[in-house]
Design a protein around this motif. Structure first.
Motif, PDB file in Angstrom:
ATOM      1  N   TYR A  67       0.837  -1.189   0.000  1.00 17.51           N
ATOM      2  CA  TYR A  67       0.000   0.000   0.000  1.00 17.51           C
ATOM      3  C   TYR A  67       0.877   1.246   0.000  1.00 17.51           C
ATOM      4  N   THR A  68       0.405   2.274  -0.676  1.00 19.26           N
ATOM      5  CA  THR A  68       0.989   3.603  -0.600  1.00 19.26           C
ATOM      6  C   THR A  68      -0.119   4.490  -0.027  1.00 19.26           C
ATOM      7  N   VAL A  69       0.123   5.033   1.160  1.00 17.70           N
ATOM      8  CA  VAL A  69      -0.926   5.682   1.947  1.00 17.70           C
ATOM      9  C   VAL A  69      -0.658   7.185   2.062  1.00 17.70           C
ATOM     10  N   LEU A  70      -1.701   7.963   1.806  1.00 19.53           N
ATOM     11  CA  LEU A  70      -1.650   9.414   1.934  1.00 19.53           C
ATOM     12  C   LEU A  70      -2.499   9.831   3.131  1.00 19.53           C
ATOM     13  N   PRO A  71      -1.875  10.282   4.233  1.00 18.74           N
ATOM     14  CA  PRO A  71      -2.643  10.743   5.391  1.00 18.74           C
ATOM     15  C   PRO A  71      -3.342  12.076   5.093  1.00 18.74           C
ATOM     16  N   VAL A  72      -4.651  12.140   5.358  1.00 22.74           N
ATOM     17  CA  VAL A  72      -5.432  13.367   5.157  1.00 22.74           C
ATOM     18  C   VAL A  72      -6.458  13.504   6.276  1.00 22.74           C
ATOM     19  N   LEU A  73      -6.832  14.724   6.559  1.00 18.27           N
ATOM     20  CA  LEU A  73      -7.889  14.971   7.538  1.00 18.27           C
ATOM     21  C   LEU A  73      -9.251  14.843   6.867  1.00 18.27           C
ATOM     22  N   TYR A 119      -9.479   3.892   6.079  1.00 19.39           N
ATOM     23  CA  TYR A 119      -8.654   3.752   4.882  1.00 19.39           C
ATOM     24  C   TYR A 119      -9.549   3.518   3.668  1.00 19.39           C
ATOM     25  N   VAL A 120      -9.290   4.293   2.608  1.00 21.33           N
ATOM     26  CA  VAL A 120     -10.084   4.215   1.387  1.00 21.33           C
ATOM     27  C   VAL A 120      -9.129   4.156   0.196  1.00 21.33           C
ATOM     28  N   ASN A 121      -9.304   3.158  -0.656  1.00 20.11           N
ATOM     29  CA  ASN A 121      -8.489   3.070  -1.861  1.00 20.11           C
ATOM     30  C   ASN A 121      -8.974   4.086  -2.883  1.00 20.11           C
ATOM     31  N   LEU A 122      -8.045   4.837  -3.450  1.00 16.23           N
ATOM     32  CA  LEU A 122      -8.340   5.836  -4.466  1.00 16.23           C
ATOM     33  C   LEU A 122      -7.644   5.399  -5.752  1.00 16.23           C
ATOM     34  N   TYR A 123      -8.440   5.076  -6.764  1.00 17.83           N
ATOM     35  CA  TYR A 123      -7.899   4.557  -8.021  1.00 17.83           C
ATOM     36  C   TYR A 123      -7.841   5.638  -9.073  1.00 17.83           C
ATOM     37  N   ARG A 124      -6.867   5.529  -9.917  1.00 16.81           N
ATOM     38  CA  ARG A 124      -6.784   6.392 -11.094  1.00 16.81           C
ATOM     39  C   ARG A 124      -7.662   5.761 -12.161  1.00 16.81           C
ATOM     40  N   GLY A 125      -8.663   6.498 -12.623  1.00 16.02           N
ATOM     41  CA  GLY A 125      -9.563   5.958 -13.634  1.00 16.02           C
ATOM     42  C   GLY A 125     -10.605   5.049 -13.008  1.00 16.02           C
ATOM     43  N   VAL A 126     -11.046   4.077 -13.772  1.00 17.98           N
ATOM     44  CA  VAL A 126     -12.079   3.144 -13.328  1.00 17.98           C
ATOM     45  C   VAL A 126     -11.446   2.104 -12.403  1.00 17.98           C
ATOM     46  N   PRO A 127     -12.018   1.893 -11.209  1.00 16.80           N
ATOM     47  CA  PRO A 127     -11.439   0.911 -10.293  1.00 16.80           C
ATOM     48  C   PRO A 127     -11.596  -0.508 -10.828  1.00 16.80           C
ATOM     49  N   PRO A 128     -10.682  -1.390 -10.430  1.00 16.13           N
ATOM     50  CA  PRO A 128     -10.771  -2.786 -10.855  1.00 16.13           C
ATOM     51  C   PRO A 128     -11.898  -3.508 -10.122  1.00 16.13           C
ATOM     52  N   GLU A 129     -12.107  -4.747 -10.501  1.00 18.72           N
ATOM     53  CA  GLU A 129     -13.080  -5.577  -9.803  1.00 18.72           C
ATOM     54  C   GLU A 129     -12.703  -5.646  -8.321  1.00 18.72           C
ATOM     55  N   PRO A 130     -13.653  -5.778  -7.416  1.00 18.49           N
ATOM     56  CA  PRO A 130     -13.379  -5.763  -5.975  1.00 18.49           C
ATOM     57  C   PRO A 130     -12.358  -6.780  -5.489  1.00 18.49           C
ATOM     58  N   LYS A 131     -12.145  -7.862  -6.199  1.00 22.88           N
ATOM     59  CA  LYS A 131     -11.218  -8.902  -5.728  1.00 22.88           C
ATOM     60  C   LYS A 131      -9.762  -8.454  -5.770  1.00 22.88           C
ATOM     61  N   ASP A 132      -9.453  -7.335  -6.444  1.00 26.47           N
ATOM     62  CA  ASP A 132      -8.092  -6.908  -6.662  1.00 26.47           C
ATOM     63  C   ASP A 132      -7.332  -6.625  -5.356  1.00 26.47           C
ATOM     64  N   THR A 133      -7.620  -5.521  -4.701  1.00 26.81           N
ATOM     65  CA  THR A 133      -6.911  -5.144  -3.476  1.00 26.81           C
ATOM     66  C   THR A 133      -7.925  -4.719  -2.424  1.00 26.81           C
ATOM     67  N   PRO A 134      -8.061  -5.498  -1.373  1.00 29.78           N
ATOM     68  CA  PRO A 134      -9.016  -5.123  -0.322  1.00 29.78           C
ATOM     69  C   PRO A 134      -8.498  -3.902   0.450  1.00 29.78           C
ATOM     70  N   PRO A 135      -9.416  -3.163   1.071  1.00 31.34           N
ATOM     71  CA  PRO A 135      -8.964  -2.047   1.897  1.00 31.34           C
ATOM     72  C   PRO A 135      -8.163  -2.576   3.086  1.00 31.34           C
ATOM     73  N   ILE A 136      -7.409  -1.709   3.721  1.00 33.42           N
ATOM     74  CA  ILE A 136      -6.608  -2.085   4.869  1.00 33.42           C
ATOM     75  C   ILE A 136      -7.533  -2.462   6.011  1.00 33.42           C
ATOM     76  N   SER A 137      -7.290  -3.610   6.611  1.00 32.19           N
ATOM     77  CA  SER A 137      -8.050  -4.021   7.796  1.00 32.19           C
ATOM     78  C   SER A 137      -7.190  -4.983   8.584  1.00 32.19           C
ATOM     79  N   THR A 138      -7.610  -5.245   9.822  1.00 32.12           N
ATOM     80  CA  THR A 138      -6.848  -6.183  10.648  1.00 32.12           C
ATOM     81  C   THR A 138      -7.483  -7.540  10.641  1.00 32.12           C
TER      82      THR A 138
END
Length: 138
Positions: A67-73, A119-138
């Protein structure tokens, strides 16, 4: 920043926090969450001068994804134009790791006033099918 500097892990991100003091608290909070609470491995901070802040990269040991994570408020205003500007700025950065991240996806770490992180994945363009990369979770 004096309070942050008292934490033993602060030295890991001190240079970046001093370089971008307006975003130091967010950077440190997300860094601690990824390294201490979520147990990410190979965590490093990447300076993004064109964005005026840093991103954090690392591997989630639970799902094996990078993951490459951008911290934002959560109070920051986001629009389609701002999202596009983030990707375009990362394209122009000198650091090759940022350019690689910007080619597909970054993860926003949304920080609430009560320190809750989402944590929210932000994709460039159209996001891939959901199976690609799940959001960060424990």
């Amino acid at each position: 920043m004096q309070v942050l500097a008292q934490h033993p892990k602060f030295q890991d991100v001190e240079v970046e926090c001093r370089m971008f003091p307006d975003h130091a608290e967010q950077l440190f909070q997300v860094y601690l969450d990824l390294t201490e609470a979520k147990g990410f491995e190979n965590v490093s901070v990447i300076q993004a001068p064109l964005l005026g802040r840093c991103l954090i990269e690392g591997k989630n040991v639970h799902n094996g994804n990078d993951y490459t994570v951008l911290p934002v408020l959560v109070t920051e205003t986001w629009s389609l134009e701002k999202m596009q500007d983030v990707f375009l700025s990362l394209d122009k950065e000198q650091n090759l790791r940022l350019k690689t991240a910007a080619s597909f996806k970054i993860t926003l770490a949304l920080i609430a006033a009560d320190s809750t992180l989402t944590y929210v994945n932000l994709y460039r363009g159209v996001p891939p099918e959901p199976k690609d990369t799940p959001p960060i979770s424990t």
